[in-house]
Design a protein around this motif. Structure first.
Motif, PDB file in Angstrom:
ATOM      1  N   THR A 196       0.850  -1.200   0.000  1.00  0.00           N
ATOM      2  CA  THR A 196       0.000   0.000   0.000  1.00  0.00           C
ATOM      3  C   THR A 196       0.879   1.242   0.000  1.00  0.00           C
ATOM      4  OG1 THR A 196      -1.693  -1.177   1.236  1.00  0.00           O
ATOM      5  CG2 THR A 196      -1.847   1.219   1.252  1.00  0.00           C
ATOM      6  N   ASN A 197       1.888   1.251   0.854  1.00  0.00           N
ATOM      7  CA  ASN A 197       2.742   2.437   0.946  1.00  0.00           C
ATOM      8  C   ASN A 197       3.597   2.615  -0.303  1.00  0.00           C
ATOM      9  OD1 ASN A 197       1.751   3.550   3.262  1.00  0.00           O
ATOM     10  ND2 ASN A 197       3.048   2.298   4.592  1.00  0.00           N
ATOM     11  N   TYR A 198       3.999   1.519  -0.940  1.00  0.00           N
ATOM     12  CA  TYR A 198       4.706   1.635  -2.220  1.00  0.00           C
ATOM     13  C   TYR A 198       3.785   2.356  -3.231  1.00  0.00           C
ATOM     14  CZ  TYR A 198       6.247   0.436  -6.871  1.00  0.00           C
ATOM     15  OH  TYR A 198       6.596   0.520  -8.199  1.00  0.00           O
ATOM     16  N   ALA A 199       2.529   1.918  -3.305  1.00  0.00           N
ATOM     17  CA  ALA A 199       1.592   2.504  -4.280  1.00  0.00           C
ATOM     18  C   ALA A 199       1.289   3.959  -3.939  1.00  0.00           C
ATOM     19  CB  ALA A 199       0.304   1.680  -4.321  1.00  0.00           C
ATOM     20  N   LEU A 200       1.127   4.262  -2.636  1.00  0.00           N
ATOM     21  CA  LEU A 200       0.823   5.646  -2.224  1.00  0.00           C
ATOM     22  C   LEU A 200       1.996   6.571  -2.557  1.00  0.00           C
ATOM     23  CD1 LEU A 200      -0.820   5.022   1.296  1.00  0.00           C
ATOM     24  CD2 LEU A 200      -1.992   5.877  -0.751  1.00  0.00           C
ATOM     25  N   VAL A 201       3.192   6.183  -2.118  1.00  0.00           N
ATOM     26  CA  VAL A 201       4.356   7.060  -2.285  1.00  0.00           C
ATOM     27  C   VAL A 201       4.686   7.214  -3.776  1.00  0.00           C
ATOM     28  CG1 VAL A 201       6.830   7.272  -1.765  1.00  0.00           C
ATOM     29  CG2 VAL A 201       5.219   6.632   0.040  1.00  0.00           C
TER      30      VAL A 201
ATOM     31  N   ILE B 152      -3.522   0.938   8.277  1.00  0.00           N
ATOM     32  CA  ILE B 152      -3.738  -0.078   7.234  1.00  0.00           C
ATOM     33  C   ILE B 152      -4.468  -1.288   7.807  1.00  0.00           C
ATOM     34  CG2 ILE B 152      -2.522  -1.665   5.660  1.00  0.00           C
ATOM     35  CD1 ILE B 152      -0.634   0.801   5.127  1.00  0.00           C
ATOM     36  N   ARG B 153      -4.147  -1.658   9.049  1.00  0.00           N
ATOM     37  CA  ARG B 153      -4.871  -2.759   9.703  1.00  0.00           C
ATOM     38  C   ARG B 153      -6.382  -2.471   9.707  1.00  0.00           C
ATOM     39  NH1 ARG B 153      -3.614  -6.177  14.156  1.00  0.00           N
ATOM     40  NH2 ARG B 153      -1.690  -5.054  14.553  1.00  0.00           N
ATOM     41  N   ALA B 154      -6.731  -1.228  10.009  1.00  0.00           N
ATOM     42  CA  ALA B 154      -8.159  -0.863  10.077  1.00  0.00           C
ATOM     43  C   ALA B 154      -8.807  -0.846   8.686  1.00  0.00           C
ATOM     44  CB  ALA B 154      -8.311   0.493  10.746  1.00  0.00           C
ATOM     45  N   PHE B 155      -7.998  -0.618   7.630  1.00  0.00           N
ATOM     46  CA  PHE B 155      -8.556  -0.511   6.273  1.00  0.00           C
ATOM     47  C   PHE B 155      -8.779  -1.882   5.605  1.00  0.00           C
ATOM     48  CE2 PHE B 155      -6.059   3.749   5.608  1.00  0.00           C
ATOM     49  CZ  PHE B 155      -6.948   4.413   6.430  1.00  0.00           C
TER      50      PHE B 155
ATOM     51  N   ALA C 272      -9.524  -2.934  -3.421  1.00  0.00           N
ATOM     52  CA  ALA C 272     -10.014  -1.668  -3.979  1.00  0.00           C
ATOM     53  C   ALA C 272     -10.445  -0.746  -2.835  1.00  0.00           C
ATOM     54  CB  ALA C 272     -11.161  -1.909  -4.946  1.00  0.00           C
ATOM     55  N   ARG C 273     -11.113  -1.330  -1.841  1.00  0.00           N
ATOM     56  CA  ARG C 273     -11.553  -0.549  -0.672  1.00  0.00           C
ATOM     57  C   ARG C 273     -10.339  -0.102   0.166  1.00  0.00           C
ATOM     58  NH1 ARG C 273     -15.330   2.778   1.011  1.00  0.00           N
ATOM     59  NH2 ARG C 273     -15.598   2.704   3.252  1.00  0.00           N
ATOM     60  N   LEU C 274      -9.350  -0.977   0.299  1.00  0.00           N
ATOM     61  CA  LEU C 274      -8.126  -0.632   1.032  1.00  0.00           C
ATOM     62  C   LEU C 274      -7.481   0.609   0.416  1.00  0.00           C
ATOM     63  CD1 LEU C 274      -5.554  -1.160   2.815  1.00  0.00           C
ATOM     64  CD2 LEU C 274      -4.880  -2.888   1.158  1.00  0.00           C
ATOM     65  N   ILE C 275      -7.324   0.613  -0.907  1.00  0.00           N
ATOM     66  CA  ILE C 275      -6.691   1.761  -1.571  1.00  0.00           C
ATOM     67  C   ILE C 275      -7.603   2.992  -1.498  1.00  0.00           C
ATOM     68  CG2 ILE C 275      -5.854   2.629  -3.814  1.00  0.00           C
ATOM     69  CD1 ILE C 275      -3.926   0.672  -2.318  1.00  0.00           C
ATOM     70  N   HIS C 276      -8.904   2.785  -1.629  1.00  0.00           N
ATOM     71  CA  HIS C 276      -9.838   3.912  -1.535  1.00  0.00           C
ATOM     72  C   HIS C 276      -9.693   4.615  -0.177  1.00  0.00           C
ATOM     73  CE1 HIS C 276     -13.401   6.340  -2.138  1.00  0.00           C
ATOM     74  NE2 HIS C 276     -13.844   5.933  -0.959  1.00  0.00           N
ATOM     75  N   LEU C 277      -9.557   3.832   0.887  1.00  0.00           N
ATOM     76  CA  LEU C 277      -9.434   4.420   2.224  1.00  0.00           C
ATOM     77  C   LEU C 277      -8.047   5.007   2.459  1.00  0.00           C
ATOM     78  CD1 LEU C 277     -11.292   1.614   4.217  1.00  0.00           C
ATOM     79  CD2 LEU C 277     -12.133   3.926   3.788  1.00  0.00           C
ATOM     80  N   ALA C 278      -7.028   4.473   1.759  1.00  0.00           N
ATOM     81  CA  ALA C 278      -5.642   4.894   2.011  1.00  0.00           C
ATOM     82  C   ALA C 278      -5.271   6.186   1.280  1.00  0.00           C
ATOM     83  CB  ALA C 278      -4.681   3.771   1.612  1.00  0.00           C
TER      84      ALA C 278
END
Ligand code: PGA
Length: 217
Positions: free
Chosen positions: A26-31, A43-46, A52-58
């Motif tokens: 997730t952090n690779y994709a965000l950064v 991320i645990r909470a997401f 798709a929902r994980l990235i939407h929330l992140a």
């Protein structure tokens, strides 16, 4: 002796501790997208409603659909190459699954993670101990809809009246309810015992060994 003839397990937070690899991907994709990284606890909470929902929330609030899609594509690509770097079965899980298998139990996995990753991880960590592993795929509604569970029951040729669902989240409690199956919640994963009870858990088991003693006797 078996308490149930078939057991359906959730994957992330129930059989496998996938949090570190999910967080790093997730952090690779965000950064890479120019967005700030997220903490492990965020991320645990997401996690729990699919990637798709994980990235939407992140991603930051107000991110365009196009940028979110691109971030999701980066995540998927990176995760498939790094999904087993730090991922491990929780202690006692292999012993639990082996005991179930040796007693003749039908064992399935039902996950909101995308199907390719679910099948790859299950093959790598559990070989042929698991009869069926099903993840998110086109045309089948994700958990908490009962579709993935129904598909798994069919593949296992399992009797729903002799099947239990085991998971670590509120999504799992709701999924079992929607599928008409009893649910055993587990507190060694991504959600606490108090959180699970607040979300309607009727049975919460603290360790794979305790679960093994309940299911195989
Ligand atoms: O990708 C996710 O959200 C995790 O899925 P699972 O907990 O259903 O295995």
């Amino acid at each position: 002796m078996l308490l149930y003839d078939s057991v359906l397990f959730d994957l992330d937070g129930t059989l496998l501790d996938t949090l570190q690899d999910l967080a790093e991907s997730t952090n690779y994709a965000l950064v890479s997208s120019g967005f700030p990284a997220r903490s492990l606890e965020e991320i645990r909470a997401f996690v729990g409603n699919g990637v798709a929902r994980l990235i939407h929330l992140a991603v930051p609030d107000g991110t365009s659909e196009f940028c979110e899609e691109r971030c999701l594509a980066l995540f998927r690509h990176y995760y498939l190459d790094h999904m087993s770097c730090k991922t491990e079965p929780y202690p006692g899980i292999r012993e639990l699954l082996t005991a179930l298998q040796q007693s003749g139990c039908r064992i399935g996995v039902v996950s909101n993670k995308f199907d390719g990753a679910v099948k790859g991880l299950c093959r790598q960590y559990f070989g042929d101990i698991l009869s069926v592993a099903i993840g998110e795929q086109a045309g089948i509604r994700k958990k908490p809809a009962p579709d993935l569970v129904e598909c798994c029951l069919q593949c296992l040729d399992a009797d729903p009246g002799r099947t239990v669902y085991v998971g670590d989240s509120d999504v799992d409690i709701q999924t079992a309810k929607n599928a008409g199956l009893p649910c055993i919640s587990v507190s060694w994963g991504f959600r606490s015992r108090d959180f699970l009870i607040e979300h309607g858990a009727s049975v919460v088991i603290p360790s794979p060994l305790e679960l093994q003693k309940l299911l195989v006797y």
